[in-house]
Design a protein around this motif. Sequence first.
Motif, PDB file in Angstrom:
ATOM      1  N   ILE A  15       0.860  -1.242  -0.003  1.00 24.07           N
ATOM      2  CA  ILE A  15       0.179  -0.136  -0.031  1.00 24.07           C
ATOM      3  C   ILE A  15       0.787   1.364  -0.023  1.00 24.07           C
ATOM      4  O   ILE A  15       0.774   2.167  -1.195  1.00 24.07           O
ATOM      5  N   ARG A  18       2.553   1.641  -3.459  1.00 22.78           N
ATOM      6  CA  ARG A  18       1.529   2.240  -4.336  1.00 22.78           C
ATOM      7  C   ARG A  18       1.482   3.743  -4.176  1.00 22.78           C
ATOM      8  O   ARG A  18       1.312   4.542  -5.057  1.00 22.78           O
ATOM      9  N   GLU A 163      -4.245  -2.390  -3.688  1.00 19.07           N
ATOM     10  CA  GLU A 163      -2.837  -2.491  -3.750  1.00 19.07           C
ATOM     11  C   GLU A 163      -2.172  -3.702  -4.400  1.00 19.07           C
ATOM     12  O   GLU A 163      -1.087  -3.489  -4.982  1.00 19.07           O
TER      13      GLU A 163
END
Length: 502
Positions: A15, A18, A163
Amino acid sequence: MIAVIDFGSQYTQLIARRVRECKVYSEIVSCLDDFSSLVDRNVEGIILSGGPGSVYNVNIKAYRRIFALGVPVLGICYGMQLAAQLFGGKVKKSRTREYGLAFLTHYSNPLFKRIPRRIRVWMSHGDVVTEMPPNGKVIARTETTPIAAFQSGNFYGLQFHPEVRHTQHGKGIIRNFVFDICHGRRTWSVHRFVDEEIARIKKMVGRDRAICGISGGIDSTVAGTIAARALGRNLIGVFVDNGVLRMDEREEVDANLSSIMNLRVIDARQRFLKRLARVKDAEKKRKIIGHEFIKIFEAEAKRVRNVKFLVQGTLYPDVVESGSGIGPADVIKSHHNVGGLPKRMKLKIIEPLRMLFKDEVRDIARHLKLPSSFIERKPFPGPGLAVRIVGVVNPSRLRTLRQADRILQEEAQGLRNYREIWQIFAVLLPLGSVGVMGDKRTYDSVCAVRAVCSDDGMTADWVRLPHGFLDRVSRRIVNEVKGINRVVFDITSKPPATIEWE
Ligand code: XMP
């Protein structure tokens, strides 16, 4: 920055990463934190990760503080359930646990701006939101999960994982959250990361020296190069032949890397193989190899004056999957460079790539202008062929696997999509099977071929290799490698399998 609160998901760093791909700075904060440190930081948004627990089994009141910060919050899986429960909704164990792909239909919402109405998403959960909190509205559903996403004020919850690569438009959803909802600013870059790491290592090591475990792969080469830029001649690269390397690997590493850094090559084959003899258990093998590595480094460090630090090319997937990450993630495998560390370490550890994924490391390698042969190298696990020989590791099984793998590698070079394949390798199974060769009965080993595509090693899918290729590989292995009479092809994704067999 965007803070990612880690509730122990295997994907937490994914996450954060990203978000960094959006060039917005992102930091992971443990769910055990009291979040007071977030008050004075320039937090533009918060993402709550997934996690292995159930929100109805823990006291979640403390997490109200997260929402008190007043910035937009995105909850993923456990993170969504947590908010649902806190806001007065209901979360229950779902009748069927849902793992893998599902089709999501969303209703118009800023989080799904520019995203096609129906997309394939990756689910991995055992609980579901069964009742919406008051003021919440459902913003997406799947065939089996009527509340697959909801919004309540400036909270957005997703039951699936945007994600992971297997969720279509997952990046787009995160981008919408970061820019359209949080108004994040683009300030993060690889260039900045490298400069900051060099400065950090310089400050940490001072006039002392560091040694770096070199495996010949991109991770340790990049970590070593960053450390060498910081420390110059005070960085000593150590390459250990642990007896479980691939065919001719030691010679290749020696030839390629001694021109890049001050490299010592240590032959420790006998030592490792003796410790591994008769060990069947995968975790034990990993621990033994990690432990021996460190002992060798320590001995090596003693021979050079002022060595106080050990630089390692540990990546984030190694950290997460060893359960030694920031939050309470489950232990999947002890990676040799993390879980194998003995408790009484005599050297301080520097891990410049600890927060990064493979493809981020490749970007850094390009930035550092490393030769393309390193940048393109496929990952190879620290415990080497020991985790590709299922069961007992001995010289004869090593010889067999090396020959089979060499054939597979030779053939793989000719594949049109070779560069897109994350890893392709042979595995030796602890399994005999009956065959017939030249009218004679054989009872030999089975070799598995594994080829996966992935962009970070966290999730992976098996590569649909051409039948002609599989046929050639199978024929060559069975004909040319004594001791193998059967070749099988592994068609499992990760999850539920892992990439390596052990
Ligand atoms: P798994 O098997 O956990 O592998 O799905 C994910 C990625 O990590 C590599 N791997 C390792 N790398 N030390 C490493 O440096 C290790 O102990 C180790 N074990 C697995 C694996 O090859 C894959 O790319």
